[in-house]
Design a protein around this motif. Structure first.
Motif, PDB file in Angstrom:
ATOM      1  N   MET A 140      -6.125  63.505  38.209  1.00  0.00           N
ATOM      2  CA  MET A 140      -4.981  64.155  38.844  1.00  0.00           C
ATOM      3  C   MET A 140      -4.745  63.415  40.166  1.00  0.00           C
ATOM      4  SD  MET A 140      -2.801  66.599  38.262  1.00  0.00           S
ATOM      5  CE  MET A 140      -3.413  67.987  37.278  1.00  0.00           C
ATOM      6  N   ILE A 141      -3.564  62.844  40.323  1.00  0.00           N
ATOM      7  CA  ILE A 141      -3.253  62.121  41.557  1.00  0.00           C
ATOM      8  C   ILE A 141      -1.983  62.698  42.180  1.00  0.00           C
ATOM      9  CG2 ILE A 141      -4.339  60.022  40.652  1.00  0.00           C
ATOM     10  CD1 ILE A 141      -1.479  58.797  40.511  1.00  0.00           C
ATOM     11  N   VAL A 142      -1.584  62.112  43.275  1.00  0.00           N
ATOM     12  CA  VAL A 142      -0.396  62.583  43.976  1.00  0.00           C
ATOM     13  C   VAL A 142       0.732  61.578  43.765  1.00  0.00           C
ATOM     14  CG1 VAL A 142       0.585  63.046  46.259  1.00  0.00           C
ATOM     15  CG2 VAL A 142      -1.713  63.863  45.683  1.00  0.00           C
ATOM     16  N   ASP A 143       1.858  62.057  43.262  1.00  0.00           N
ATOM     17  CA  ASP A 143       3.045  61.209  43.115  1.00  0.00           C
ATOM     18  C   ASP A 143       3.456  60.713  44.511  1.00  0.00           C
ATOM     19  OD1 ASP A 143       5.679  60.303  43.053  1.00  0.00           O
ATOM     20  OD2 ASP A 143       6.347  61.795  41.602  1.00  0.00           O
ATOM     21  N   PRO A 144       3.440  59.405  44.728  1.00  0.00           N
ATOM     22  CA  PRO A 144       3.703  58.911  46.088  1.00  0.00           C
ATOM     23  C   PRO A 144       5.157  59.102  46.531  1.00  0.00           C
ATOM     24  CG  PRO A 144       3.591  57.084  44.546  1.00  0.00           C
ATOM     25  CD  PRO A 144       3.197  58.319  43.776  1.00  0.00           C
ATOM     26  N   PHE A 145       6.027  59.417  45.612  1.00  0.00           N
ATOM     27  CA  PHE A 145       7.431  59.628  45.984  1.00  0.00           C
ATOM     28  C   PHE A 145       7.709  61.084  46.351  1.00  0.00           C
ATOM     29  CE2 PHE A 145       7.401  55.957  43.112  1.00  0.00           C
ATOM     30  CZ  PHE A 145       8.040  55.016  43.905  1.00  0.00           C
ATOM     31  N   THR A 146       7.077  62.009  45.590  1.00  0.00           N
ATOM     32  CA  THR A 146       7.416  63.429  45.772  1.00  0.00           C
ATOM     33  C   THR A 146       6.255  64.249  46.296  1.00  0.00           C
ATOM     34  OG1 THR A 146       6.674  64.035  43.556  1.00  0.00           O
ATOM     35  CG2 THR A 146       8.967  63.295  43.777  1.00  0.00           C
ATOM     36  N   GLU A 147       5.057  63.676  46.340  1.00  0.00           N
ATOM     37  CA  GLU A 147       3.838  64.399  46.741  1.00  0.00           C
ATOM     38  C   GLU A 147       3.397  65.425  45.697  1.00  0.00           C
ATOM     39  OE1 GLU A 147       2.464  63.871  50.224  1.00  0.00           O
ATOM     40  OE2 GLU A 147       3.742  62.122  49.877  1.00  0.00           O
ATOM     41  N   ALA A 148       4.072  65.469  44.552  1.00  0.00           N
ATOM     42  CA  ALA A 148       3.662  66.431  43.517  1.00  0.00           C
ATOM     43  C   ALA A 148       2.382  65.945  42.841  1.00  0.00           C
ATOM     44  CB  ALA A 148       4.770  66.577  42.479  1.00  0.00           C
ATOM     45  N   LYS A 149       1.559  66.903  42.429  1.00  0.00           N
ATOM     46  CA  LYS A 149       0.363  66.555  41.656  1.00  0.00           C
ATOM     47  C   LYS A 149       0.787  65.991  40.307  1.00  0.00           C
ATOM     48  CE  LYS A 149      -3.373  69.359  43.426  1.00  0.00           C
ATOM     49  NZ  LYS A 149      -4.471  70.281  43.060  1.00  0.00           N
ATOM     50  N   THR A 150       0.171  64.912  39.909  1.00  0.00           N
ATOM     51  CA  THR A 150       0.578  64.228  38.681  1.00  0.00           C
ATOM     52  C   THR A 150      -0.660  63.815  37.900  1.00  0.00           C
ATOM     53  OG1 THR A 150       2.542  63.363  39.788  1.00  0.00           O
ATOM     54  CG2 THR A 150       1.852  62.244  37.776  1.00  0.00           C
ATOM     55  N   LEU A 151      -0.652  64.195  36.637  1.00  0.00           N
ATOM     56  CA  LEU A 151      -1.758  63.825  35.757  1.00  0.00           C
ATOM     57  C   LEU A 151      -1.530  62.406  35.236  1.00  0.00           C
ATOM     58  CD1 LEU A 151      -4.332  64.941  34.346  1.00  0.00           C
ATOM     59  CD2 LEU A 151      -2.839  65.689  32.472  1.00  0.00           C
TER      60      LEU A 151
END
Lengths: 271, 238, 271, 238
Positions: A140-151
């Protein structure tokens, strides 16, 4: 020009792998002839990757005790029942099952074929329990554009992929002859590709096959001519699956003894 | 009097929930929803679409409906997508209005499980795996169908969430169709509740076959029987 | 069933967009008829996204002063020369050029079509200056599996995509009729798709077209019948590009006055 | 005596650098490398492969060679890949042995620029853009060709790196072919150096047409003229 046509024996002998991928979906295009050859050579498969829906091909390798780990989203026989060897090995703990979902296999292969190190997955997929059950493949990382959690799922790069096609020429260019499933993508993601075919055809016969249904020969390491080589599963463009034979398998493979009885009969018959 | 089988009634009932213009998708063991979608196209929803599982076939013409979702005969269709394209579009979240789902276990909230019965450490039954079920949160509506209505299938809580009931883009599970009844979901509690009883089935029978406390819709009624036209068409399709 | 066939005028009027994508590669399959309609309606294009190699379609929209920003990896006329309006607008600063590379457009569209928020790019691509020149589209992140620095590009989700196909039926199912370029992918990534075609054909005629060469009608919002609608660019399966006409354009469009003279001639002729 | 044009000499020279078994790929304005690859297949490298730009054509049969890399005539080929697949494989880093590249500017290290002449703030000439040139670090070998050998094209340092000379999987730029000469790269300094002079061209002419200090290979010689067979085949292909 050197022909890439080889016997199943040669094609398998020349293959080194940690991760082996096998093509086909459900009861269709399982590359059985080459899989039987893996069994004959007792080739250990440290990690088996399948299409989103594996069936007999995976079950036979597992039943033969050759597979340490399987990365898959499904092994079964669709309306005909569960996969007996897969089920037994998973339940008794002799097989490590690394859960993936259909999106993870497809996008993971896309990433592997593209040189992407990993693939983000669409938001929502993380609500299933799959990723938590397979920490090696997911982060689980952080979308660098939106800061949303992204699998994200790790790219899948098989060392060797074995797929079935209707036809190939001596240079390795192959035509799938029906649904492409994830088999083309698997071929593009793999370091070495073995294509088993119903027929070896001339280079001219391969020309102008539809763009989305062929695999260029430069990706192919070996062409194995194996007429009937998917039986008892189906070969798109050639024959349907043999339901009585598959039901017989499901009956026999309920026990490891039954499987051991079924296996040599079939492999001898296939030779 | 016209008679029908339980699968026929189920197919007809499923078809009623396909609206004109819907785009539906289904996975393995999908002869029932395929036939339902085709029936909908031939009756009230001529502008609906469906994508048949791993084959990638868009609106396969059916008749007969092959039992395998990857059958070559499905490629006789309006068009065919390579499977990876179907998987791509499943992730978009605004393409598929209806996902058909099933499971070894289905719980009171509409979560489905194709992974295992039991815990990871003590697995009593290893299922085949969930394939595309993790996409369910991206569907417009989830319709669940099963050939097994018993207390092992319908449980209070699934042992593993293959197909989540939670939705991020749509309404989540809206309907369950079984050989005994149909269920919908209480908008407040999100729990499944009895919606219709198939002709000849009693509420008690359903309760005994259901492993969770089943609510009842205030509009509980009998499942509408198939019309002669629906049955005739379905028998051509199937 | 409601037919999706519409006039170019209707199809454009019913389209709302911030980001517009146009298909075609180089001198082939530029959807000119619909682009000329955008010009006639003086539709502002806040952001234009192109295939990896745009040509006349993009140049005409830019020359008409409608485009605020273009996201592209190439606008030109291949062996025939540079794109005059693109060049002029980029040089005088009236057009914002957001540089992408071919991988970024392709994988960005793949991500858009797949619900992935972004796409990692293969290691090596970051050695070019492209990503540093377009900070909105790119981020450098850390691969959570290997800790390696990884360049990622934002997903591309056009509000509207306009592409050209050889044929479509009334339900919108379209067959591209030649190379697919990135046009299929663009259609899969867009919220609304306008397909302009040489011919509207029956549903039966569309059946069993090769799997990789069609776009399913459920993705298509409008079908515009526009025979010759790519001219003077080529329409695969139908006609080649008109080299004298393109050279004439390149000559005329050297100045904005010349472009203004060329434009009404062509749009009137196209009606 | 057989005569030939500069493009013919260039095509023949390019073809000599395709080895049997190589897989090559090329982008826009690629009639020259396409013809070169086909010529190689018909002579010393029958088992070589090439993928023709945006068309996705694998081993187009050519004869004639269309000037546009996306021409429909290229689809008469051994097989055709959808373009996205070509882009995918370009990123793998172990598929393509040879990338053909060009540029508005080519610098002393083999960096190429299709983006702009001048700075971002003061752009004197806006180029079309670099398309797939950022993939060059993933190629086995990069071969650069240009129809313009002048001091505006050959500069000490490109104003923008579209195609990097640096490589992460292969050898980077190995050859430049121009209408005047061929260059290779000094293994120590990584700078371009004069390798062969086309018949009739002098070292001084090349120096005057080159905007950077050009080294000279210790093996400097004349570019080998095309053989009659090569020319005859090339004229059938082109």
């Amino acid at each position: 020009m050197k022909s890439k046509v080889a016997s199943a024996q040669e094609a398998v002998e020349e293959s080194e792998f940690e991760t082996l991928a096998i093509g086909g979906m459900h009861l269709h295009n399982n590359p059985m002839a080459t899989i039987f050859e893996l069994v004959r050579q007792e080739r250990r498969v440290p990690r088996l990757v399948t299409s989103p829906s594996a069936a007999l091909g995976a079950d036979v390798l597992i039943g033969s005790g050759l597979v340490d780990e399987i990365a898959t989203s499904y092994v079964g026989f669709e309306h005909l029942g569960l996969a007996p060897c897969f089920r037994r090995a998973a339940e008794n703990g002799s097989l490590k099952v690394s859960n993936l979902c259909e999106a993870s296999i497809t996008h993971g292969l896309y990433a592997g074929a593209s040189g992407m190190p990993f693939a983000p997955l669409p938001a929502g997929v993380e609500l299933a329990d799959v990723w938590r059950s397979n920490p090696n493949a997911y982060r689980m990382i952080v979308d660098p554009f939106t800061e949303a959690k992204t699998l994200v799922v790790k790219a899948i790069r098989p060392d060797v992929a074995i797929i079935h096609a209707a036809e190939a020429d001596e240079q390795g260019t192959a035509w799938l002859g029906g649904a492409v499933f994830t088999d083309r993508l698997m071929a593009m993601a793999a370091r070495r590709v073995i294509v088993q075919v119903e027929r070896v055809v001339s280079r001219e016969a391969m020309e102008r096959r539809p763009a989305g249904a062929t695999i260029p020969g430069f990706l192919v390491g070996a062409v194995v001519e194996a007429p009937g080589g998917c039986r008892p599963t189906a070969s798109h463009g050639n024959y349907g699956y043999d339901e009585p034979a598959i039901k017989h398998y499901l009956q026999m493979a309920r026990t490891s003894e039954g499987f051991a009885e079924w296996m040599p009969l079939v492999t001898v018959a296939a030779q | 009097m016209t008679t029908w089988t339980a699968p026929e009634l189920m197919a007809v009932e499923l078809s009623r929930h396909i609206a004109d213009g819907d785009v539906a998708v289904m996975g393995a063991v999908s002869a029932l929803p395929m036939a339902a979608c085709r029936l909908a196209q031939l009756t009230h929803a001529p502008g609906s679409w469906f994508v048949a599982g791993g084959s990638g076939a868009v609106n396969p013409h059916l008749g007969p409906t092959p039992p395998s979702s990857c059958d070559e005969r499905l490629l006789d269709a309006d068009c065919v997508l390579p499977l990876p394209d179907v998987v791509m579009l499943e992730g978009r979240g605004d393409v598929f209005d209806v996902f058909f789902a099933g499971g070894l276990q289905i719980d009171a909230f509409g979560n489905t499980n194709l992974e295992r019965i039991g815990s990871a450490e003590h697995t009593r039954l290893k299922g085949p795996g969930g394939v595309g079920l993790p996409f369910l949160p991206l569907a417009g509506r989830v319709i669940i169908y099963t050939a097994s209505h018993d207390a092992r299938t319908f449980v209070e809580k699934v042992d593993f969430v293959s197909g989540p009931a939670a939705s991020i883009t749509g309404r989540g599970p809206v309907l369950i169709v079984t050989p005994l009844c149909t269920m919908d979901f209480d908008p407040d509690t999100k729990r499944a509740r009895l919606r219709t009883l198939h002709p000849g089935v009693t509420e008690t029978e359903v309760r005994e076959a259901t492993g969770f406390a089943l609510g009842i819709s205030s509009e509980l009624r009998e499942t509408e029987p198939p019309s002669d036209e629906q049955l005739a068409l379905l028998r051509e399709i199937a």
